[in-house]
Design an enzyme around this catalytic site. Sequence first.
Site, PDB file in Angstrom:
ATOM      1  CG  HIS A 173      -1.849   1.132   1.302  1.00  0.00           C
ATOM      2  ND1 HIS A 173      -3.113   1.078   0.773  1.00  0.00           N
ATOM      3  CD2 HIS A 173      -1.709   2.383   1.819  1.00  0.00           C
ATOM      4  CE1 HIS A 173      -3.732   2.237   0.969  1.00  0.00           C
ATOM      5  NE2 HIS A 173      -2.890   3.046   1.600  1.00  0.00           N
ATOM      6  CD  GLU A 174       1.757   3.753   3.655  1.00  0.00           C
ATOM      7  OE1 GLU A 174       2.160   4.795   3.097  1.00  0.00           O
ATOM      8  OE2 GLU A 174       0.666   3.681   4.246  1.00  0.00           O
ATOM      9  CG  HIS A 205       0.279   5.975  -0.817  1.00  0.00           C
ATOM     10  ND1 HIS A 205      -0.813   6.329  -1.586  1.00  0.00           N
ATOM     11  CD2 HIS A 205      -0.237   5.451   0.340  1.00  0.00           C
ATOM     12  CE1 HIS A 205      -1.926   6.036  -0.925  1.00  0.00           C
ATOM     13  NE2 HIS A 205      -1.594   5.492   0.244  1.00  0.00           N
TER      14      HIS A 205
END
Length: 329
Positions: free
Chosen positions: A17-18, A21
Amino acid sequence: MVAIYAILLFLLMIIPHELGHFMVAKAVGVQVNEFAVGMGPVIWHKQRGETQYSLRLLPIGGFCAMEGENEESDNPRAFNNKSAISKIAVLVAGAAMNVITAWIILVILAFSIGTASTEIDAVNPGSPAEQAGMVSGDKLISIDGSKIKDWNQAVTAIQKSGGDIEITVDRGGKSEQFIVAPKMEDGQKLIGIHSKLTRSPGKAVTSGTVATYRMEKSMMVAFKGLITGGISVKEVAGPVGMVSMVGQTSKLGVAYVASLVALVSLNLAIINLLPLPALDGGRIIFVIIRKLTGKMISDRTEGIVHAVGMVALLMLAVLVTINDVVRLI
């Protein structure tokens, strides 16, 4: 072993997820100050350019710290100074990576376990299929006149049948027809045949894609049930509940743990896109509103709203955790 599986679960939830980003932030020119694996005190770090890459003590997640993400910044490369399209791309990337992670896991599982084909691998002794004359090696062509392209279609056709069914198979290049009377077992109509599993990259990709879609669809139905009251909030699990599920699932094997990781990863993608403050979905809503209203909402005001939202989410997490503990007791 349960602890290792639990740590992997949290890391495979948060790190992709990170990373999503991070990669898109870099691609659109946002300054990333730190990319961390884990939370808490730093135990290792390396500075490369403008970004510090760090490993932190608690292996329960990670983060991507962008300049101007939660505060005003005059830096032209700060998140708050980027275009609305760039901001939305960065925010959506986290959930997109969770979906991709789940898809990769399910594709690998489909390849390692095998994909059900339309060829019969075995026929149960004394079953309706055996009594009708079906044998191992038969390839399903149609059921009650409906073409059968995959095993799921065959299962669905048998379940929907109203009585005896006509099954057409390919046996050694010749077409054969059988009349089979399904029998009920554990609430399902069965005829006693088993699919031959095949391993093919192409079929694994197709099977993994279908599994990802069906899993996501079922979770959307579950979320709808939570909103409408069809599903009790008491059934929602938090971190403690997830560790408990990992413990139960690990007894069944690695494949089941991998399926749980895929499920939780998709769950995180959906939750993060909910239009709530502090979540990516809430941030996207603010980006759109601010694009339409100009400077009516300042970075500081948005930051305060997200901070309040984060407090509310943490309180909800505490309540869910208490519910997990009570349920375990």
